[in-house]
Design an enzyme around this catalytic site. Structure first.
Site, PDB file in Angstrom:
ATOM      1  N   ASP A  88       7.372   4.957  -1.641  1.00 45.11           N
ATOM      2  CA  ASP A  88       7.543   3.500  -1.505  1.00 45.11           C
ATOM      3  C   ASP A  88       7.538   3.041  -0.049  1.00 45.11           C
ATOM      4  OD1 ASP A  88       7.963   3.341  -4.320  1.00 45.11           O
ATOM      5  OD2 ASP A  88      10.031   3.953  -4.006  1.00 45.11           O
ATOM      6  N   GLY A 147       4.332   3.502  -8.049  1.00 47.29           N
ATOM      7  CA  GLY A 147       3.426   2.355  -7.992  1.00 47.29           C
ATOM      8  C   GLY A 147       3.195   1.883  -6.584  1.00 47.29           C
ATOM      9  N   HIS A 148       1.975   1.472  -6.320  1.00 49.14           N
ATOM     10  CA  HIS A 148       1.673   0.819  -5.053  1.00 49.14           C
ATOM     11  C   HIS A 148       1.588  -0.670  -5.328  1.00 49.14           C
ATOM     12  CE1 HIS A 148       0.587   4.507  -3.188  1.00 49.14           C
ATOM     13  NE2 HIS A 148      -0.526   4.678  -3.856  1.00 49.14           N
TER      14      HIS A 148
HETATM   15  P1  GDP Z   1       3.874   2.446  -1.804  1.00 54.47           P
HETATM   16  O1  GDP Z   1       4.070   3.087  -3.149  1.00 54.47           O
HETATM   17  O2  GDP Z   1       4.120   3.416  -0.700  1.00 54.47           O
HETATM   18  O3  GDP Z   1       2.575   1.750  -1.689  1.00 54.47           O
HETATM   19  O4  GDP Z   1       4.979   1.360  -1.633  1.00 54.47           O
HETATM   20  P2  GDP Z   1       5.422   0.158  -2.630  1.00 54.47           P
HETATM   21  O5  GDP Z   1       4.257  -0.621  -3.019  1.00 54.47           O
HETATM   22  O6  GDP Z   1       6.309   0.654  -3.693  1.00 54.47           O
HETATM   23  O7  GDP Z   1       6.378  -0.628  -1.649  1.00 54.47           O
HETATM   24  C1  GDP Z   1       5.934  -1.345  -0.636  1.00 54.47           C
HETATM   25  C2  GDP Z   1       6.361  -2.804  -0.881  1.00 54.47           C
HETATM   26  O8  GDP Z   1       6.547  -3.425   0.342  1.00 54.47           O
HETATM   27  C3  GDP Z   1       5.314  -3.621  -1.590  1.00 54.47           C
HETATM   28  O9  GDP Z   1       5.938  -4.611  -2.366  1.00 54.47           O
HETATM   29  C4  GDP Z   1       4.528  -4.251  -0.450  1.00 54.47           C
HETATM   30  O10 GDP Z   1       3.883  -5.460  -0.807  1.00 54.47           O
HETATM   31  C5  GDP Z   1       5.629  -4.489   0.525  1.00 54.47           C
HETATM   32  N1  GDP Z   1       5.244  -4.377   1.922  1.00 54.47           N
HETATM   33  C6  GDP Z   1       4.399  -3.465   2.483  1.00 54.47           C
HETATM   34  N2  GDP Z   1       4.381  -3.620   3.822  1.00 54.47           N
HETATM   35  C7  GDP Z   1       5.238  -4.635   4.105  1.00 54.47           C
HETATM   36  C8  GDP Z   1       5.689  -5.232   5.324  1.00 54.47           C
HETATM   37  O11 GDP Z   1       5.310  -4.855   6.426  1.00 54.47           O
HETATM   38  N3  GDP Z   1       6.609  -6.230   5.205  1.00 54.47           N
HETATM   39  C9  GDP Z   1       7.083  -6.672   4.018  1.00 54.47           C
HETATM   40  N4  GDP Z   1       7.985  -7.654   4.022  1.00 54.47           N
HETATM   41  N5  GDP Z   1       6.689  -6.126   2.850  1.00 54.47           N
HETATM   42  C10 GDP Z   1       5.784  -5.119   2.901  1.00 54.47           C
END
Ligand code: GDP
Length: 424
Positions: free
Chosen positions: A13, A40-41
Site C-alpha cells: 500500500d 489493491g492498487h
Molecule cells: P499500492 O497498492 O501500493 O498501489 O497502494 P494503494 O493504492 O493501496 O494506496 C495508495 C493510496 O494512496 C491510493 O488511494 C492512492 O490514490 C493514494 N496516493 C498515492 N500517492 C499519493 C500521494 O502522494 N498523496 C496522497 N494524498 N494520496 C496518494
C-alpha cells in the site's frame, strides 16, 4: 533498452499503482508477476478512479500491452469482474492489451473456502488473511495440485485433471473442516461463468516477451505488496505466500532471461500495515487516528482500517536493500502537512540494545521503536511540482530519509493524481 521494476519497500500500500500509472508512458509492456487479487492498487487518472486488484496498471494507457505472468494467482472470477468494471469507464480490455500466461495457475473456488475455513479455525491466532484464497492457492501450486490456465484450451483433458484434484481437495474440505464438498457440476458452471470468459487472453507470454525484448521494447514489472511481505525475506509467517521482490520478476513473468536495469522502490512518507503480525513503529490512539484519516488508510480490497506509524528507517533500509532499489519514490508527503513535529523511527531497541539492523522475525515482537522528531512543514504542498518550491522542512525530511536509507529519492508524490509529482 532499459527494463524497470516498481516494487513496494515496506508492508504494501505504498502507492505503487500511482507510480506505475505515472511511468507506464515510457514503457511498452507492463507485467504483473506475483500475487493475486488479495491486495489493491488505487489509480486516479483522467479516465476515473479505479481499484485494481489483478489487472496491471498499464491497462489505462493506449498501446501498452499488459501481462499477467505465470507467478500470478489467476482468479478468473475476480479478473472478469475487474474487466467488466473498467469497461464501464470506457476502458476496453482485449487480447491485444491483456495477455495471460498459459502457465499461470488457476485459483480454484475451493481456495477461497479453505482460506476462510482455516482463518475461522485459528480464531484469535488468525493471520489476518484477505480470504481471497492466496495461501491455499500457493501451497497447492507447490504441491503441483493446480490447473494451469493453458489447460482451459484443451477441454477434453481438462475435466479429468480437475476431477483428480477435486477428489483430493474434497477429502480436506469434508474430513478436516466438515465443509460441503465440490461436485463436477459446480466446477463446470464455474468454468462456463468465468474461465471461458478469460480464454481469449491466454497465450504463451514467455514467447511474447522474448520477441518484445528482441524488438527492443521496454518492459515494466509491477509488484504487489512490499519487501516485508516477501515469503522468504519478510515478517514470516505474516508475509504473503509469494515473492514480492524485484529479483523474482523475471521468473514470475515468463521471461527468466530478462535483465532488470532500474528498480523503483516505493516508500510512503509514513508507515502502514494491514492485518496481524509485528509492526514495531505502530502508533495508537488519537495520534494514529488522525494520521489514518488524513492519509485515508483503509484497505482497497477490504476497507479495513490500516495500522499506522511513523516512517520506519530500519524496515525501509532493509526493504530497499532486498529490492536492490536503484531509486526511491516517496509518496503521500502531503499527508504529513498537519504535523508540527514529524516522528521517524530511526532504530529499534532489542533487549535494551539499540540496533539499526532489521531483526529475525521472532525477535521483532520484542523490538521497541526509537523515535526522533523532525520539524514539520505545516502547509499545503499538494500543488507543488518543483523540488526548490518545497518548504525547507519538507526537503529536510526527504534528505534525512535519503541519507539514512542510502538510496536516492527521485520522485516525491504530493497527491494521488497522475501529475501530483515532483521529479528530482
Ligand atoms: P499500492 O497498492 O501500493 O498501489 O497502494 P494503494 O493504492 O493501496 O494506496 C495508495 C493510496 O494512496 C491510493 O488511494 C492512492 O490514490 C493514494 N496516493 C498515492 N500517492 C499519493 C500521494 O502522494 N498523496 C496522497 N494524498 N494520496 C496518494
Amino acid at each position: 533498452m532499459s527494463n524497470c521494476a516498481i516494487v513496494g519497500i515496506n508492508w504494501g500500500d505504498e502507492g505503487k499503482g500511482r507510480m506505475v500509472d505515472l511511468v507506464t508512458e515510457e514503457y511498452d509492456v507492463v507485467v504483473r508477476y506475483q500475487g493475486g487479487g488479495n491486495a489493491g492498487h488505487t489509480v486516479i487518472n483522467e479516465r476515473g478512479k479505479f481499484a485494481l486488484h489483478l489487472l496491471p496498471s498499464g491497462i489505462f494507457r493506449d498501446g501498452v500491452v499488459n501481462i499477467l505472468g505465470n507467478g500470478v494467482a489467476l482468479d478468473c472470477e475476480n479478473l472478469w469482474a475487474e474487466i467488466c468494471d473498467v469497461a464501464k469507464n470506457g476502458i476496453s480490455v482485449t487480447p491485444e492489451n491483456l495477455k495471460i500466461s498459459d502457465r499461470a495457475s488457476l485459483l480454484m473456488p475451493w481456495h477461497r473456502d479453505l482460506d476462510e475455513l482455516e482463518e475461522a479455525r485459528l480464531k484469535d491466532k488468525k493471520y489476518g488473511s484477505t480470504k481471497q484464497g492466496i495461501a491455499p492457492f500457493y501451497s497447492d501450486k507447490y504441491q503441483k495440485k493446480t490447473i494451469l490456465c493453458g489447460e482451459l484450451l484443451y477441454p477434453e483433458k481438462l475435466m479429468a485433471h480437475i476431477r483428480d484434484i477435486m477428489e483430493w481437495k474434497n477429502l480436506t474440505l469434508k474430513n478436516v473442516y466438515g465443509a460441503p464438498e465440490y461436485t463436477q457440476e459446480m466446477i463446470e458452471k464455474w468454468i462456463t461463468d468465468y474461465c471461458d470468459k478469460i480464454k481469449p487472453y491466454i497465450c504463451d507470454t514467455g514467447a511474447y516477451l522474448k520477441s518484445a525484448v528482441a524488438e527492443g521494447k521496454k518492459i515494466l514489472f509491477e509488484a504487489q505488496l512490499g519487501s516485508l511481505r516477501d515469503l522468504d525475506y519478510g515478517i514470516y509467517p505474516y508475509t504473503t505466500s509469494s515473492n514480492t521482490l524485484a529479483a523474482y520478476a523475471p521468473i514470475g513473468s515468463g521471461a527468466p532471461f530478462v535483465r532488470i536495469n532500474d528498480v523503483i522502490g516505493v516508500v510512503k512518507a509514513y508507515s502502514t500495515c494491514v492485518g496481524e503480525g509485528p509492526f514495531v513503529c505502530e502508533m495508537f490512539g488519537d495520534e494514529a487516528e488522525k494520521l489514518r484519516s488524513r492519509g485515508f488508510e483503509y484497505g482497497a480490497k477490504t476497507g479495513r482500517p490500516r495500522r499506522v506509524g511513523p516512517l520506519d528507517i530500519v524496515a525501509t533500509r532493509y526493504g530497499t536493500e532486498l529490492q536492490g532499489a536503484t531509486e526511491i519514490a516517496l509518496t503521500k508527503l502531503d499527508v504529513l502537512s498537519y504535523m508540527e513535529k514529524i516522528p521517524v523511527c530511526t532504530s529499534y531497541i532489542v533487549d535494551g540494545v539499540e540496533t539499526d539492523a532489521f531483526p529475525f522475525p521472532t525477535v521483532l515482537y520484542d523490538a521497541k521503536p526509537k523515535i526522533e522528531y523532525l520539524d514539520g512543514f505545516m502547509c499545503d504542498i499538494s500543488g507543488i511540482r518543483k523540488w526548490e518550491d518545497l518548504p525547507e522542512n519538507a526537503r529536510k525530511y526527504v534528505l534525512f530519509i535519503e541519507e539514512r536509507i542510502g538510496c536516492k529519492i527521485k520522485y516525491i508524490s504530493v497527491g494521488p493524481e497522475r501529475d501530483s509529482i515532483i521529479i528530482r
